[in-house]
Design an enzyme around this catalytic site. Structure first.
Site, PDB file in Angstrom:
ATOM      1  N   GLU A 154      -2.115   9.138  -8.000  1.00 34.48           N
ATOM      2  CA  GLU A 154      -2.279   9.444  -6.782  1.00 34.48           C
ATOM      3  C   GLU A 154      -0.829  10.766  -7.255  1.00 34.48           C
ATOM      4  OE1 GLU A 154      -0.564   6.376  -4.660  1.00 34.48           O
ATOM      5  OE2 GLU A 154      -0.994   7.783  -2.433  1.00 34.48           O
ATOM      6  N   GLU A 248      -3.557   3.048   4.190  1.00 39.60           N
ATOM      7  CA  GLU A 248      -3.025   3.043   3.832  1.00 39.60           C
ATOM      8  C   GLU A 248      -1.552   3.611   4.911  1.00 39.60           C
ATOM      9  OE1 GLU A 248      -0.621   2.903  -0.203  1.00 39.60           O
ATOM     10  OE2 GLU A 248      -0.651   4.525   0.254  1.00 39.60           O
TER      11      GLU A 248
END
Ligand code: LER
Ligand code: MN
Length: 271
Positions: A154, A248
C-alpha cells in the site's frame, strides 16, 4: 464484480484510527452481515490474537469472506519496520508479516503491508530504504503464494511514509524490485492527498491493483466527503478490477452509520 468489505479492528493502540468496527469480532461480523457486506477486513494485534477456528465459524455463520488482514500492528504495537536501521528489527518485521500471511492464508485472505514499510531517514537513506523494502517484497510475495494469495503493498500519503506515495511509484517499485505475486492497494484517502487525478492513477495502476480502501476525501465513510466517485468507479471498471472495495474509514458518526453509509455508496456505484 467488485465485492464489498468493511474493517474490524481489535487493536486498542490504534484507537482513533480509520476502522469501522472495533473491539468485538462477533458483533462486527454480525453488523456486516446484517448490512449485506460480502466480506470483512481484519486489523488484529498479531497472528495469535484470535483463534482461527473462531474466524472460520463466524465466516461460515454469517456467510462473510475475509477480504484481507492488516499487518500494521507490527508497527503500532511493536515498532517493527521493514526499513528500520537495525537489522534485527527488519528481521522481526519480516517474520511478523510472514506470520500474518500464514494467519490470513487459512481464510484465503492476503496480508497488507502499509505502515510496516516505514520511511527513509538520516540513518537510512532513500536508496537503502527502497532496497530493504524491495528485498522484503521479493521474499514475502513468493511466501504468500503458497496460500494462493497475493501480498498487498500500500502506497501511503506523505505524512505516513516517504517511500512510495503514488500508484505510479508503487508500480515502479514492483517493476524495479522484480517482486513476484505482489499487488498494490489503492487507498482513496491517501490518493486524494497525493495523486493529480485519481482515475488516471487507477488506470496507471491497472492490473497491479489488488485491493481498494473505499473511503472519502476526509477519511470519513464514502459519501461523507467531497470525493468525486463517478470517474473512480469508471476507472476501476475500465481496468477490470474485481477485488474488494473495503471500508477503511473513521467510524463516523458511529460504526453502524459508517458501515451503512458505505454500503449505500458501494451499491450506488458498483451495482
Ligand atoms: C494507513 O494509513 C492505512 O491506510 C492502512 O491501510 C495501512 O496500515
Ligand atoms: Mn489504507
Amino acid at each position: 464484480m467488485i465485492q464489498s468489505a468493511v474493517t474490524i479492528s481489535l487493536v486498542s493502540q490504534a484507537k482513533g484510527g480509520p476502522f469501522v468496527f472495533w473491539d468485538d469480532l462477533a458483533a462486527g461480523f454480525q453488523q456486516a452481515a446484517k448490512l449485506g457486506y460480502d466480506a470483512v477486513e481484519l486489523f488484529l494485534p498479531g497472528p495469535d490474537a484470535v483463534n482461527p477456528q473462531d474466524i472460520h465459524k463466524l465466516s461460515a455463520e454469517h456467510n462473510l469472506r475475509i477480504a484481507a488482514v492488516g499487518t500494521g500492528a507490527g508497527w503500532v504495537i511493536h515498532k517493527l519496520s521493514l526499513t528500520a536501521f537495525e537489522s534485527p528489527i527488519r528481521d522481526k518485521a519480516r517474520q511478523f508479516i510472514k506470520d500474518m500471511i500464514d494467519f490470513g492464508g487459512q481464510f484465503g485472505a492476503p496480508a497488507i503491508i502499509g505502515s510496516m514499510q516505514g520511511r527513509f531517514t538520516d540513518q537510512v537513506p532513500k536508496e537503502t530504504a527502497l532496497k530493504y523494502l524491495s528485498q522484503a517484497l521479493c521474499e514475502l510475495g513468493p511466501y504468500a503464494a503458497k496460500h494462493n494469495t497475493p501480498l498487498i503493498y500500500e502506497p501511503l500519503n506523505r505524512y505516513e511514509t516517504n517511500l512510495c506515495v503514488t500508484m505510479e511509484a508503487g508500480v515502479a517499485l514492483l517493476k524495479s524490485s522484480g517482486a513476484q505475486n505482489v499487488k498494490l492497494l489503492a487507498d482513496l484517502f491517501h490518493m486524494n492527498i497525493e495523486e493529480t487525478n485519481l482515475a488516471d492513477a487507477l488506470r496507471a495502476g491497472g492490473s497491479h491493483i489488488g485491493h481498494v480502501h473505499f473511503v472519502d476525501s476526509n477519511r470519513r465513510p464514502a459519501g461523507n466527503g467531497h470525493m468525486d466517485y463517478a470517474p473512480i468507479a469508471a476507472a476501476l471498471k475500465e481496468i477490470g478490477y474485481e477485488g474488494y472495495a473495503s471500508a477503511e474509514a473513521f467510524p463516523w458518526p458511529t460504526p453502524e452509520a459508517a458501515a451503512e453509509t458505505t454500503i449505500n455508496s458501494f451499491r450506488r456505484l458498483f451495482r
